[in-house]
Motif scaffolding. Structure first.
Motif, short mmCIF file in Angstrom:
data_model
loop_
_atom_site.label_atom_id
_atom_site.label_comp_id
_atom_site.label_asym_id
_atom_site.label_seq_id
_atom_site.Cartn_x
_atom_site.Cartn_y
_atom_site.Cartn_z
N GLY A 28 -45.99 42.83 63.99
CA GLY A 28 -45.93 44.28 64.04
C GLY A 28 -46.96 44.90 63.13
N ASN A 29 -46.74 46.16 62.80
CA ASN A 29 -47.64 46.87 61.91
C ASN A 29 -47.42 46.45 60.46
OD1 ASN A 29 -49.20 48.55 63.62
ND2 ASN A 29 -47.47 49.94 63.88
N LYS A 30 -48.49 46.40 59.69
CA LYS A 30 -48.39 46.06 58.27
C LYS A 30 -47.48 47.02 57.53
CE LYS A 30 -52.63 43.58 57.08
NZ LYS A 30 -53.96 43.69 56.40
N MET A 65 -44.29 50.97 67.08
CA MET A 65 -45.49 51.15 67.90
C MET A 65 -45.08 51.38 69.34
SD MET A 65 -46.68 47.10 68.04
CE MET A 65 -47.03 47.07 66.30
N PHE A 66 -46.03 51.77 70.17
CA PHE A 66 -45.81 51.86 71.61
C PHE A 66 -46.69 50.85 72.32
CE2 PHE A 66 -44.39 56.44 71.09
CZ PHE A 66 -43.12 56.25 71.63
N GLN A 76 -40.36 47.92 67.61
CA GLN A 76 -40.45 47.77 66.16
C GLN A 76 -41.34 46.58 65.82
OE1 GLN A 76 -39.06 49.85 63.69
NE2 GLN A 76 -40.47 48.66 62.44
N HIS A 77 -41.11 45.47 66.49
CA HIS A 77 -41.99 44.30 66.38
C HIS A 77 -41.77 43.44 67.62
CE1 HIS A 77 -38.23 43.02 64.22
NE2 HIS A 77 -38.36 41.99 65.04
N PHE A 78 -42.68 42.50 67.85
CA PHE A 78 -42.52 41.59 68.98
C PHE A 78 -42.62 40.15 68.48
CE2 PHE A 78 -47.06 42.51 68.78
CZ PHE A 78 -47.70 41.33 69.13
N TYR A 79 -42.16 39.24 69.31
CA TYR A 79 -42.14 37.83 68.94
C TYR A 79 -43.14 37.04 69.79
CZ TYR A 79 -37.58 39.22 67.01
OH TYR A 79 -36.57 39.85 66.32
N GLU A 80 -43.78 36.10 69.15
CA GLU A 80 -44.65 35.19 69.87
C GLU A 80 -44.56 33.82 69.22
OE1 GLU A 80 -45.90 33.99 72.66
OE2 GLU A 80 -46.72 36.02 72.95
N TRP A 81 -44.72 32.80 70.06
CA TRP A 81 -44.65 31.42 69.57
C TRP A 81 -46.05 30.86 69.42
CZ3 TRP A 81 -40.73 33.91 71.57
CH2 TRP A 81 -39.43 33.57 71.19
N LYS A 82 -46.30 30.19 68.30
CA LYS A 82 -47.59 29.56 68.07
C LYS A 82 -47.55 28.18 68.71
CE LYS A 82 -50.99 28.72 64.42
NZ LYS A 82 -51.28 28.88 62.97
N GLY A 83 -48.22 28.05 69.85
CA GLY A 83 -48.11 26.82 70.62
C GLY A 83 -46.67 26.64 71.06
N VAL A 131 -50.72 45.23 75.11
CA VAL A 131 -51.59 46.38 74.90
C VAL A 131 -50.82 47.37 74.02
CG1 VAL A 131 -52.74 48.37 75.95
CG2 VAL A 131 -52.85 46.13 77.06
N ILE A 132 -51.27 47.49 72.77
CA ILE A 132 -50.66 48.41 71.81
C ILE A 132 -51.52 49.66 71.76
CG2 ILE A 132 -49.88 48.73 69.44
CD1 ILE A 132 -49.87 45.61 69.22
#
Length: 228
Positions: free
Chosen positions: A121-123, A128-129, A106-113, A171-172
């Motif tokens: 995720g998607n707007k 997504m796969f 559904q969405h993924f998490y990432e840390w900025k620094g 890779v989406i």
């Protein structure tokens, strides 16, 4: 890199419909809601051997089929595989030939620094796969014989959008590439493991609670600021 993501309330029925793979069977056991999938946890994938596809729960963090020690002695990280290196790395060069998978997200998490975590995720908020590789592994874990499927998420250089947050991204896959990813020759599949269009993506800051794997509730996906 990508070490946390959410399947949220996705069901097997929705995952199968997303895939457009009409021959897929739907497992009888429903999926649990998951807002903080982390390495070593079980998560849904669509696994393929290039001829047959199946829905399965798999361990996040690929266990190479050649690994013969007890599972607790697996010390190297295998939850992400760089697409530029998969044909060379011992853990991935076998699976990339014929054991590829679709990972519903559904969405993924990432840390900025070392700062804020973002949900990405998607707007239009559609799932997504990710492109992935999988194995089936049998061996010992804590003195018991176990057997399970496992997987890794393919990563690539960040597109223009993701460069605001991190230098790499999962890779989406776009819908027209699902079949190629699962059934194509190695060169074909790596050709579709490119950069997802920046204009389709959004990100918004979330609270620090997502950093603790024990936190799993839907509140983790709540925005604490404006989307970018």
């Amino acid at each position: 890199m990508c070490g946390r993501y959410a399947t949220a309330r996705l069901t097997w029925e929705q995952i199968v419909a997303m895939s457009t793979l009409t021959t897929l069977g739907i497992p009888p056991e429903p999926l649990r809601e998951a807002y903080n999938v982390a390495p070593t946890q079980m998560a849904p994938i669509i696994a393929s051997d290039r001829e047959q596809h199946r829905c399965t729960l798999a361990r996040f963090g690929l266990v190479p089929q050649w690994f013969r020690k007890p599972l607790e002695e697996l010390k190297f990280a295998t939850f992400n595989a760089k697409s530029e290196e998969v044909t060379e790395k011992a853990s991935y060069r076998g699976p990339v030939k014929s054991q590829r998978c679709l990972i519903p997200v559904q969405h993924f998490y990432e840390w900025k620094g070392k700062g804020k975590p973002y949900a990405i995720g998607n707007k239009d908020e559609t799932p997504m796969f990710f492109a992935g590789l999988w194995t089936n592994w049998a061996g010992m874990s804590k003195g018991e014989i176990v057997e399970f499927d496992s997987f890794t998420i393919m990563t690539t250089a960040a597109n223009d959008f993701m460069q605001q947050i991190h230098k790499r991204m999962p890779v989406i896959l776009q819908a027209e590439d699902y079949e190629t990813w699962l059934t194509g020759e190695t060169d074909e599949t790596l050709a579709v493991a490119g950069q997802y269009p920046s204009q389709l993506m959004q990100a918004y800051p979330v609270g620090p609670a997502v950093g603790n794997v024990r936190n799993q509730g839907s509140e983790l996906a709540a925005s604490v600021g404006e989307a970018i």
